[in-house]
Write a protein that holds these residues in place. Structure first.
Motif, PDB file in Angstrom:
ATOM      1  N   ASN A   1       0.965  -1.142  -0.138  1.00 19.43           N
ATOM      2  CA  ASN A   1       0.126   0.129  -0.120  1.00 19.43           C
ATOM      3  C   ASN A   1       0.955   1.301  -0.050  1.00 19.43           C
ATOM      4  OD1 ASN A   1       0.789   0.750   2.528  1.00 19.43           O
ATOM      5  ND2 ASN A   1      -0.953  -0.407   3.607  1.00 19.43           N
ATOM      6  N   VAL A   2       0.320   2.229   0.208  1.00 21.89           N
ATOM      7  CA  VAL A   2       0.865   3.658   0.106  1.00 21.89           C
ATOM      8  C   VAL A   2       2.173   3.643   0.914  1.00 21.89           C
ATOM      9  CG1 VAL A   2      -0.495   4.846   1.606  1.00 21.89           C
ATOM     10  CG2 VAL A   2       0.739   5.889  -0.250  1.00 21.89           C
ATOM     11  N   THR A   3       1.944   3.140   1.985  1.00 19.76           N
ATOM     12  CA  THR A   3       3.174   3.148   3.154  1.00 19.76           C
ATOM     13  C   THR A   3       4.608   2.785   2.691  1.00 19.76           C
ATOM     14  OG1 THR A   3       2.725   1.293   4.382  1.00 19.76           O
ATOM     15  CG2 THR A   3       1.820   3.121   5.163  1.00 19.76           C
TER      16      THR A   3
HETATM   17  C1  LIG Z   1      -0.379  -0.852   4.887  1.00 20.93           C
HETATM   18  O1  LIG Z   1      -0.036  -2.041   4.995  1.00 20.93           O
HETATM   19  C2  LIG Z   1       0.700  -2.344   6.344  1.00 20.93           C
HETATM   20  C3  LIG Z   1       1.058  -3.816   6.750  1.00 20.93           C
HETATM   21  O2  LIG Z   1       0.680  -4.443   5.724  1.00 20.93           O
HETATM   22  C4  LIG Z   1      -0.475  -1.829   7.678  1.00 20.93           C
HETATM   23  O3  LIG Z   1       0.141  -1.894   8.945  1.00 20.93           O
HETATM   24  C5  LIG Z   1      -0.723  -0.314   7.354  1.00 20.93           C
HETATM   25  O4  LIG Z   1      -2.011  -0.030   8.368  1.00 20.93           O
HETATM   26  C6  LIG Z   1      -1.229  -0.152   5.969  1.00 20.93           C
HETATM   27  N1  LIG Z   1      -1.467   1.304   5.713  1.00 20.93           N
HETATM   28  C7  LIG Z   1      -2.517   1.837   4.756  1.00 20.93           C
HETATM   29  C8  LIG Z   1      -2.439   3.367   4.881  1.00 20.93           C
HETATM   30  O5  LIG Z   1      -3.177   1.023   4.294  1.00 20.93           O
END
Ligand SMILES: *[C@@H]1O[C@H](CO)[C@@H](O)[C@H](O)[C@H]1NC(C)=O
Ligand SMILES: *[C@@H]1O[C@H](CO)[C@@H](O)[C@H](O)[C@H]1NC(C)=O
Length: 219
Positions: free
Chosen positions: A55-57
């Motif tokens: 995802n974006v992170t």
């Molecule tokens: C992205 O994925 C991570 C782990 O897979 C998760 O901890 C995080 O909350 C997610 N962030 C978003 C913005 O979806």
């Protein structure tokens, strides 16, 4: 057209030229849009395997926003923003770092085996340079200016003012790698034998031991 010895010779020359051009390549081209690094994977490949879900992170990092803490022996700190910090960089062939310098701080002579580096000075004034075939190419640079350190060559940056300095460095590799000359030679584990270093640097074993003691990681 007939295939004669002349044509064979031409093809061999062209192939040698292609191989020569190949030598200047950097990180390999990617074969898909994204391949977010699965840093935890046990699979060993050239780079990292792709994560199934991302995802974006995976494409975001704010670690270069603030100055790094530079109160160490050399008075400099490199904060990396490569594939280890930004998994989304996997297979993309680029990365950044921020380097902060205390007054008169030094980022000591080192090389990046996998990347050319281009630095942009955020603030301060630095004496920077690299060594190519035993010729020093060096200059003092200040805020807004740029300097290039060609791939694999030994280079350094020294803050020449009684004020902090900082640069942003860009690399044409997701993981440029760093080999710091002094610590590679004098703080490796297992240690490089004293007689090797004594002869290489034309000093005696006692002097080698002195340098080793100073560069040993503090525990
Ligand atoms: C992205 O994925 C991570 C782990 O897979 C998760 O901890 C995080 O909350 C997610 N962030 C978003 C913005 O979806
Ligand atoms: C560097 O400064 C930090 C706080 O800014 C402090 O916690 C640390 O002990 C200092 N380290 C050294 C080697 O002086």
């Amino acid at each position: 057209m007939e295939i004669g010895p002349r044509m064979v010779a031409d093809v061999v020359t062209m192939m040698s030229f292609a191989v020569f051009l190949g030598v200047v390549s950097t990180d390999p081209d990617m074969l898909q849009d994204v391949c977010v690094a699965d840093l935890a994977s046990k699979v060993k490949v050239n780079g990292f395997p792709c994560k199934a879900a991302f995802n974006v992170t995976d494409f975001f990092f704010d670690g270069l926003a603030k100055p790094g803490v530079t109160n160490n022996t050399l008075g400099s700190l490199v904060t990396a923003a490569n594939v280890q910090e930004i998994p989304g960089l996997n297979t993309l062939g680029v990365s950044l770092s921020r380097i902060d310098y205390a007054p008169f701080g030094l980022n000591p002579p080192h090389t990046h085996p996998r990347a050319t580096e281009i630095v942009f000075v955020l603030y301060g004034e630095l004496y920077v340079g690299f060594i190519a075939a035993n010729v020093l190419v060096a200059k003092t640079i200040k805020a807004g200016e740029i300097f290039v350190f060609p791939k694999g060559l030994v280079h350094f940056q020294m803050n020449v003012k009684r004020a902090p300095a900082a640069v942003i460095a860009a690399f044409n590799s997701q993981s440029p790698g760093t080999l710091t000359i002094a610590t590679a030679l004098f703080a490796a584990k297992p240690t490089v034998p004293d007689n090797v270093l004594a002869k290489a640097f034309q000093i005696d074993a006692k002097e080698v031991e002195m340098i080793k003691a100073k560069l040993a990681p503090k525990s």
